[in-house]
Design an enzyme around this catalytic site. Structure first.
Site, PDB file in Angstrom:
ATOM      1  CE1 TYR A  62      -4.478  -0.873  -0.207  1.00  0.00           C
ATOM      2  CE2 TYR A  62      -3.515  -3.045   0.061  1.00  0.00           C
ATOM      3  CZ  TYR A  62      -4.560  -2.284  -0.130  1.00  0.00           C
ATOM      4  OH  TYR A  62      -5.333  -3.007  -0.704  1.00  0.00           O
ATOM      5  CD  GLU A 117      -7.460  -5.947  -0.169  1.00  0.00           C
ATOM      6  OE1 GLU A 117      -8.021  -5.145  -0.799  1.00  0.00           O
ATOM      7  OE2 GLU A 117      -6.402  -5.536   0.196  1.00  0.00           O
TER       8      GLU A 117
HETATM    9  C1  HEM Z   1      -6.517   2.688  -1.865  1.00  0.00           C
HETATM   10  C2  HEM Z   1      -5.942   1.996  -2.223  1.00  0.00           C
HETATM   11  C3  HEM Z   1      -6.558   0.827  -3.715  1.00  0.00           C
HETATM   12  C4  HEM Z   1      -7.549   1.293  -3.997  1.00  0.00           C
HETATM   13  C5  HEM Z   1      -8.900   2.236  -4.521  1.00  0.00           C
HETATM   14  C6  HEM Z   1      -7.871   0.784  -5.049  1.00  0.00           C
HETATM   15  C7  HEM Z   1      -8.114   0.047  -6.416  1.00  0.00           C
HETATM   16  C8  HEM Z   1      -8.035  -0.739  -7.280  1.00  0.00           C
HETATM   17  C9  HEM Z   1      -9.163  -1.228  -8.426  1.00  0.00           C
HETATM   18  C10 HEM Z   1     -11.032  -0.141  -8.488  1.00  0.00           C
HETATM   19  C11 HEM Z   1      -9.725  -2.519  -9.251  1.00  0.00           C
HETATM   20  C12 HEM Z   1     -10.716  -2.854 -10.187  1.00  0.00           C
HETATM   21  C13 HEM Z   1     -11.001  -4.098 -10.036  1.00  0.00           C
HETATM   22  C14 HEM Z   1     -11.511  -4.560 -10.723  1.00  0.00           C
HETATM   23  O1  HEM Z   1     -12.349  -3.838 -11.211  1.00  0.00           O
HETATM   24  O2  HEM Z   1     -11.276  -5.679 -11.330  1.00  0.00           O
HETATM   25  C15 HEM Z   1      -7.869  -2.504  -8.312  1.00  0.00           C
HETATM   26  C16 HEM Z   1      -7.343  -3.957  -8.976  1.00  0.00           C
HETATM   27  C17 HEM Z   1      -6.085  -3.946  -9.460  1.00  0.00           C
HETATM   28  N1  HEM Z   1      -5.654  -3.350  -7.836  1.00  0.00           N
HETATM   29 FE1  HEM Z   1      -5.892  -2.138  -6.613  1.00  0.00          FE
HETATM   30  N2  HEM Z   1      -6.462   0.175  -5.302  1.00  0.00           N
HETATM   31  C18 HEM Z   1      -6.020   0.362  -4.405  1.00  0.00           C
HETATM   32  C19 HEM Z   1      -4.631  -0.677  -3.930  1.00  0.00           C
HETATM   33  C20 HEM Z   1      -4.162  -1.632  -4.868  1.00  0.00           C
HETATM   34  C21 HEM Z   1      -2.734  -1.527  -3.936  1.00  0.00           C
HETATM   35  C22 HEM Z   1      -1.901  -1.441  -2.739  1.00  0.00           C
HETATM   36  C23 HEM Z   1      -1.697  -3.010  -4.775  1.00  0.00           C
HETATM   37  C24 HEM Z   1      -1.111  -3.328  -5.100  1.00  0.00           C
HETATM   38  C25 HEM Z   1       0.405  -2.861  -5.703  1.00  0.00           C
HETATM   39  C26 HEM Z   1      -3.039  -2.999  -5.856  1.00  0.00           C
HETATM   40  C27 HEM Z   1      -3.344  -3.774  -6.944  1.00  0.00           C
HETATM   41  C28 HEM Z   1      -3.932  -4.167  -7.793  1.00  0.00           C
HETATM   42  C29 HEM Z   1      -3.985  -5.018  -8.372  1.00  0.00           C
HETATM   43  C30 HEM Z   1      -2.970  -6.048  -8.822  1.00  0.00           C
HETATM   44  C31 HEM Z   1      -5.440  -5.470  -9.785  1.00  0.00           C
HETATM   45  C32 HEM Z   1      -5.934  -5.825 -11.004  1.00  0.00           C
HETATM   46  C33 HEM Z   1      -5.237  -5.511 -12.103  1.00  0.00           C
HETATM   47  C34 HEM Z   1      -5.728  -6.044 -12.850  1.00  0.00           C
HETATM   48  O3  HEM Z   1      -6.647  -7.000 -13.181  1.00  0.00           O
HETATM   49  O4  HEM Z   1      -4.059  -5.843 -14.160  1.00  0.00           O
HETATM   50  N3  HEM Z   1      -4.309  -1.845  -5.357  1.00  0.00           N
HETATM   51  N4  HEM Z   1      -7.462  -1.403  -7.397  1.00  0.00           N
END
Ligand code: HEM
Ligand code: FAD
Length: 404
Positions: free
Chosen positions: A95, A138
């Site tokens: 994060y 999580e």
């Molecule tokens: C407040 C923090 C965060 C928010 C609001 C956020 C938001 C999101 C959203 C909206 C999605 C798309 C979900 C979907 O429709 O499939 C997503 C996917 C993802 N997030 Fe986060 N995220 C956060 C933090 C993180 C962190 C810390 C990581 C790690 C590095 C991360 C890694 C990912 C990955 C790997 C995906 C899927 C990407 C893909 O399909 O290529 N996120 N996140």
């Protein structure tokens, strides 16, 4: 809870996010992936290249800014994010890098006149709040999964126990755990995270579970994607007894309780989660309409398996729609001859009129939709026009969620 001044500042950035949210999140991912190579394997480069992931994040941030006074109304958005994060094993230590990159992107994209110290401070507080909510949900999910019978934490080694071609472009893989211990049950409609190495590079992808839980193994069914890194590797390189790592099942595209008829509408490889969903709905005695659209008989997977249920389950009806039909299917294996394909129920696109014919007269149904984005957009529009209550229409993306 954020302070009132912080909430007011975040609300004031809504017009900026409406106009430039995608530019902001595109820049954010550029910074994150360049400066933090350790998180690269978590992300699918294709979702950056086609802009789907920056769009999903921009959409998410905009929703957060709009509803900053009552974040609890964003339950569905948080469920999508938490499930996706859990399936890819996002951890609390990831994060800070994301937070720092986001604030840097806000500064650089919006410039000093808009991204004042107050704006940065308000968004830093908002990010802290979101990060706290997500890491807590999580963490709970990881603990629950690890404590379940057959559950585990992180990646678990599975060997390929079976590999079977289902259509000209879909192949199923059955994975049994190397440790021989049970595997946890999943809820029909859920997906797993798959981790493997392609040319020495770690990659992670999600795949829906395409066979009902049995406590022993998991099956996924993968469409060969032209130019796709993992699907082609699975089809061409992965053989029986090869080992991959799986992250435990996640996802909330699952069967809602109740007795309403269930309408499953899939396009192409979107059929995969519909198979366990169909079995689960039939097991509870519900009426099921199984509607599947494929380009042709050649790429229509699992028709035999689904149709085998027709005799045993009078509550099931199937409807197939092919874009074209010439009557023959090429054999999948060298030993198979070309053979006549059973005809579909309709040739052409799934029109609203066809859908109307295939739905129960009483539109009080639970509908589940998966397929390519334009397919889902058109089916959901038609369901609404045909008086299926929108709250009873569920759908999932085989990639980042986007507004339809
Ligand atoms: C407040 C923090 C965060 C928010 C609001 C956020 C938001 C999101 C959203 C909206 C999605 C798309 C979900 C979907 O429709 O499939 C997503 C996917 C993802 N997030 Fe986060 N995220 C956060 C933090 C993180 C962190 C810390 C990581 C790690 C590095 C991360 C890694 C990912 C990955 C790997 C995906 C899927 C990407 C893909 O399909 O290529 N996120 N996140
Ligand atoms: C919840 C969920 C469930 C899913 N269930 C299934 C399922 O049951 N079955 C299934 O087959 N799939 C499923 N998917 C999709 C799956 O996760 C993969 O996205 C799919 O297999 C394609 O992955 P790939 O590595 O083969 O292709 P990718 O490498 O991701 O490429 C996809 C496309 O983008 C192009 N591309 C790749 N990299 C770049 C780049 N850098 N620049 C430009 N273009 C690029 C490729 O040429 C290709 O056309 C699911 C996804 C989700 C989120």
């Amino acid at each position: 809870m954020l302070s009132v001044p912080h909430r007011n500042i975040v609300k004031a950035t809504v017009p900026v996010l409406e106009q430039g949210g995608e530019a902001l999140t595109t820049h954010f991912y550029r910074i994150l992936l360049q400066d933090h190579p350790e998180v690269r394997p978590l992300f699918n480069p294709a979702h950056q290249a086609d802009g789907a992931q920056p769009r999903a994040l921009a959409h998410g941030l905009l929703k957060v800014a709009r509803h900053i006074d009552q974040l609890d109304v964003l339950g569905d958005l948080f469920a999508v994010i938490v499930n996706k994060h859990v399936s890819l094993q996002i951890q609390p230590e990831h994060y800070p890098a994301v937070g720092a990159s986001l604030l840097q992107a806000i500064r650089e994209v919006l410039g000093p006149d808009v991204a004042t110290d107050d704006v940065i401070e308000a968004w830093a507080a908002t990010y802290g709040l979101l990060a706290g909510m997500l890491t807590s949900a999580e963490g709970q999910a990881y603990d629950t999964i690890a404590a379940a019978r057959g559950g585990w934490r992180g990646g678990r080694a599975f060997r390929v126990a079976d590999k079977r071609q289902e259509s000209a472009e879909i192949t199923s893989f059955t994975f049994a755990p190397v440790d021989g211990a049970p595997v946890m049950d999943f809820t029909p409609g859920q997906y797993i995270g798959l981790r493997l190495f392609v040319d020495g590079v770690e990659v992670r992808r999600n795949y829906s579970l395409s066979a009902t839980a049995n406590g022993r193994d998991y099956r996924i069914s993968v469409k060969r994607e032209p130019g796709g890194v993992v699907s082609n590797h699975l089809h061409d390189q992965i053989r029986i007894d090869d080992v991959v790592h799986l992250f435990p099942p996640a996802g909330h595209f699952t069967l809602q309780g109740g007795a309403r008829p269930v309408v499953l509408i899939s396009g192409g490889v979107g059929i995969t989660p519909m198979l366990p969903l169909m079995s689960a709905a039939l097991a509870t005695g519900r009426e099921v309409r199984f509607i599947h659209c494929a380009r042709s008989a050649e790429v229509h997977a699992f028709r035999g398996w689904v149709d085998d249920h027709l005799e045993r389950h009078p509550a099931l009806s199937t409807f197939y729609c092919y874009e074209r039909h010439d009557g023959m299917v090429a054999g999948h294996n060298d030993a198979d001859d070309n053979h006549a394909a059973p005809p579909p129920h309709a040739v052409g696109r799934l029109t609203q009129a066809r859908l109307a014919d295939w739905l129960p007269d009483d539109r009080d149904v639970d509908a589940y939709v998966i397929g390519p984005k334009p397919f889902m957009a058109s089916v959901l529009k038609d369901l609404r026009a045909l008086d299926v209550p929108p709250a009873q229409c569920r759908y999932e993306f085989f990639g980042p969620a986007e507004p339809l």
